[in-house]
Design an enzyme around this catalytic site. Sequence first.
Site, PDB file in Angstrom:
ATOM      1  N   GLU A 273      -4.381 -30.278  -4.300  1.00  0.00           N
ATOM      2  CA  GLU A 273      -4.910 -29.050  -4.463  1.00  0.00           C
ATOM      3  C   GLU A 273      -3.819 -28.158  -5.191  1.00  0.00           C
ATOM      4  OE1 GLU A 273      -5.293 -27.449  -0.500  1.00  0.00           O
ATOM      5  OE2 GLU A 273      -7.102 -28.418  -0.101  1.00  0.00           O
ATOM      6  N   CYS A 342       4.013   4.835  -9.300  1.00  0.00           N
ATOM      7  CA  CYS A 342       4.840   5.761  -8.725  1.00  0.00           C
ATOM      8  C   CYS A 342       5.331   4.999  -7.419  1.00  0.00           C
ATOM      9  CB  CYS A 342       4.120   6.797  -8.381  1.00  0.00           C
ATOM     10  SG  CYS A 342       3.682   7.749  -9.875  1.00  0.00           S
TER      11      CYS A 342
HETATM   12  C1  LIG Z   1      -2.446 -21.381  -2.365  1.00  0.00           C
HETATM   13  C2  LIG Z   1      -2.827 -22.598  -1.866  1.00  0.00           C
HETATM   14  C3  LIG Z   1      -2.900 -23.951  -2.763  1.00  0.00           C
HETATM   15  C4  LIG Z   1      -2.160 -23.795  -4.228  1.00  0.00           C
HETATM   16  O1  LIG Z   1      -0.641 -23.802  -4.006  1.00  0.00           O
HETATM   17  P1  LIG Z   1       0.138 -23.870  -5.461  1.00  0.00           P
HETATM   18  O2  LIG Z   1       1.296 -23.493  -4.982  1.00  0.00           O
HETATM   19  O3  LIG Z   1      -0.410 -22.914  -6.432  1.00  0.00           O
HETATM   20  O4  LIG Z   1      -0.003 -25.271  -5.851  1.00  0.00           O
HETATM   21  C5  LIG Z   1      -3.397 -25.254  -2.222  1.00  0.00           C
HETATM   22  N1  LIG Z   1      -3.888 -25.276  -1.267  1.00  0.00           N
HETATM   23  C6  LIG Z   1      -3.958 -24.195  -0.274  1.00  0.00           C
HETATM   24  C7  LIG Z   1      -4.479 -24.318   0.977  1.00  0.00           C
HETATM   25  C8  LIG Z   1      -3.300 -22.713  -0.730  1.00  0.00           C
HETATM   26  O5  LIG Z   1      -3.565 -21.867   0.310  1.00  0.00           O
END
Ligand SMILES: *Cc1c(COP(=O)(O)O)cnc(C)c1O
Length: 418
Positions: A273, A342
Amino acid sequence: MDYFNFREQTLWCEDVSVEEIASKVGTPFYLYSHKTLVHHFRVFDLAFGEVPHIICFSVKANSNLSILRIFVAEGGGVDIVSGGELYRALQVGVDPMKIVYSGVGKTLDEIDYALKTGILMFNVESSEELGVINERACAMGKLARIALRVNPDVDPKTHPHISTGLKSNKFGIDIEKSREEYRRAKGLSNIEVIGVDCHIGSQVTQIAPFVDALDRLKNLISLLKKDGIEVEYLDLGGGLGITYNDELPPHPEQYAKAILGASGDLKCTFILEPGRVIVGNAGILVTRVLYNKSTDQKNFVIIDAGMNDLIRPSLYSSYHLIQPVVMKGRESIVADVVGPICESGDFLAKGRTIPRVERGELLAVMSAGAYGFTMSSNYNSRPRIAEVLVRDDQFFVIRERESYRDLVRGEDVPNFLK
Ligand SMILES: *Cc1c(COP(=O)(O)O)cnc(C)c1O
């Protein structure tokens, strides 16, 4: 690697000059390079090429439809954390069987929406959530595919606000308790257990925490086997860091090699991911200098972008390189680069050595493609800024600058106040 380069002292994105775009769309704006985005996605995808895998881009890093569309065209899926992100994903034609849904606070409506869509799997973050997903699936006559997001209790050694895999974080289910939870899941009528998931944090610049987490997950997977639970999908989350300043994160190839090496003879489909590592260095924020101001103690460069446009420096003390779009030989000063908001917390850099810039001049805030626009707000009633995508020698406004009318959309003044 990215395609933002200086040609004869002037910053270009691929084959378009940043000055030219600024003169046509005004400032500030986010600017993305198509070639960089595709390149980053492919390098990451290819690094896992030898095993079955799905690259589920983390939508929260950059959720612009055109950006998502690029990854869909490359065969990618998405990691979502809300119904709104699911909506975006469907708008760009993501295959539902390449959607994974994480997040500690999925609402009933969101769960129903995901069930109706038929996503690949829910990454379940609590015992109660598991029960609710089962109930909703029951009510809808569906089978919900799930992984438990386990919290492996490893320290990703990143900023405390973006570490997620420690026992003290709100995310996931304690790995020690997860076996029992898996057994329970197996017994639920409308749940199909298909995976194990973890996500240890963001902007992780070392390999060891990922490998540690994988070791713990492997151990869990073999215990689950004894319980008659076969894991088809291993989701290792995102989190690989990028270079903002002087960080030396592993290259995606090293990262993949380490993970595949440590995975041994695991037979499953890997889900990754990535967010930041794909989009972070593929985007910049272009802003104009409004004023220079010096007090007895400090120099301030006041620009037309603020913390509402890019909150990372205020929120996480993040570093973004800031450089003039047109380089000219000149002396350096030490200054705070601040926005018009601000709040004293409204800065993009503090105590930064930068060239002495002039009123009206363009500045580029580098590495702003991830968690930039997506975290922006209308604070101080500032319209959210435009997003522009360059491909070769052309540029496209992929999100219009908001208007004042957009700012009040949906607001209503009841009769008694009129
Ligand atoms: C934010 C997130 C990611 C991505 O994280 P990066 O540091 O941008 O690669 C992947 N999986 C989950 C569950 C996340 O919350």
